[in-house]
Design an enzyme around this catalytic site. Structure first.
Site, PDB file in Angstrom:
ATOM      1  N   ILE A 102       0.878  -1.091   0.104  1.00 55.34           N
ATOM      2  CA  ILE A 102      -0.030   0.039   0.063  1.00 55.34           C
ATOM      3  C   ILE A 102       1.104   1.352   0.081  1.00 55.34           C
ATOM      4  O   ILE A 102       1.996   1.111   0.647  1.00 55.34           O
ATOM      5  CB  ILE A 102      -0.841  -0.018   1.263  1.00 55.34           C
ATOM      6  CG1 ILE A 102      -1.951   1.173   1.174  1.00 55.34           C
ATOM      7  CG2 ILE A 102      -0.198   0.000   2.465  1.00 55.34           C
ATOM      8  CD1 ILE A 102      -2.985   0.964   2.270  1.00 55.34           C
ATOM      9  N   CYS A 103       0.432   2.491  -0.727  1.00 52.84           N
ATOM     10  CA  CYS A 103       0.995   3.612  -0.512  1.00 52.84           C
ATOM     11  C   CYS A 103       2.422   3.521  -1.189  1.00 52.84           C
ATOM     12  O   CYS A 103       2.550   3.016  -2.283  1.00 52.84           O
ATOM     13  CB  CYS A 103       0.999   4.145   0.826  1.00 52.84           C
ATOM     14  SG  CYS A 103       1.589   5.772   1.244  1.00 52.84           S
ATOM     15  N   GLY A 104       3.208   4.043  -0.264  1.00 55.66           N
ATOM     16  CA  GLY A 104       4.756   4.197  -0.923  1.00 55.66           C
ATOM     17  C   GLY A 104       5.331   3.044  -1.328  1.00 55.66           C
ATOM     18  O   GLY A 104       6.382   2.651  -2.318  1.00 55.66           O
ATOM     19  N   THR A 106       4.074   0.599  -3.039  1.00 56.85           N
ATOM     20  CA  THR A 106       3.738   0.232  -4.421  1.00 56.85           C
ATOM     21  C   THR A 106       5.131   0.959  -5.312  1.00 56.85           C
ATOM     22  O   THR A 106       5.426   0.293  -6.503  1.00 56.85           O
ATOM     23  CB  THR A 106       2.441   0.887  -5.039  1.00 56.85           C
ATOM     24  OG1 THR A 106       2.448   2.261  -4.626  1.00 56.85           O
ATOM     25  CG2 THR A 106       1.494   0.330  -4.136  1.00 56.85           C
TER      26      THR A 106
END
Length: 203
Positions: A102-104, A106
């Site tokens: 999730i988020c960074g 990725t």
């Protein structure tokens, strides 16, 4: 450890609110969450909480795990400190064990080339495009996305930073935590505050 073990990556600046829905309900449904740090030295989350990792990254073996969960962190966008966790994700996927990012995180997977040929999402498409990855054609405008993988590689869940509930939903679906009707009800309860969903979950 068994396949009901979920490994949660923890590192300095990790976004401590992002895995909470997933880990809280996984532990209530027969799973064990084990934290994995760069070492076993304590790390400090973005919220200022100190976490003592259960094991170091170099001790992590996908054969002992049912899922590797990677959260966002400022460090994903400021250097290569977390690149070893992206490489660990490659090892998991190659071993047929799922990964959820999730988020960074990725962006870390994008830099590692793990999103080049898989359906995925993130905060926005241009955030991942800035990594120089080759997977733009597979980007999906959605809260969260599960790429099922295949016989020779593990499934991959991705989500943007504002979607911890949808992220958890995809993880639960992947691991079979809830049957479909209850999974939909869980999402409606925690995402939409739909009180009718509670009755379905209790049924």
């Amino acid at each position: 450890m068994t396949s009901t073990t979920v490994h949660l990556a923890v590192y300095d600046t990790f976004a401590d609110w992002e895995p909470g829905f997933a880990t809280a309900h996984l532990t209530q449904h027969g799973h064990t969450v084990v934290t994995v740090g760069p070492t076993t030295e304590p790390v400090t989350t973005m919220g200022g909480i100190r976490v003592q990792p259960d094991l170091a990254l170099d001790e992590l073996d996908p054969r002992d795990s049912g899922l590797l969960l990677l959260t966002g962190a400022s460090l994903w966008d400021t250097g290569d400190d977390l690149a070893p966790f992206a490489r660990a994700a490659r090892t998991f996927l190659d071993a047929g064990v799922p990964v959820a990012a999730i988020c960074g995180a990725t962006a870390g997977l994008a830099r590692e080339g793990l999103l080049d040929d898989r359906r995925h999402t993130s905060a926005v498409s241009f955030y991942l495009a800035a990594t120089g990855y080759a997977g733009g054609a597979h980007y999906v405008e959605a809260d969260a996305v599960t790429d099922p993988g295949g016989a020779s590689r593990g499934a991959l869940v991705t989500a943007g930073p504002t979607e911890p509930v949808a992220f958890a939903r995809e993880i639960f679906g992947l691991l079979g935590v809830f049957e479909p009707k209850k999974l939909d009800a869980w999402y409606r309860l925690f995402h939409d505050s739909d009180p009718s969903a509670y009755e379905v979950l209790q049924g």
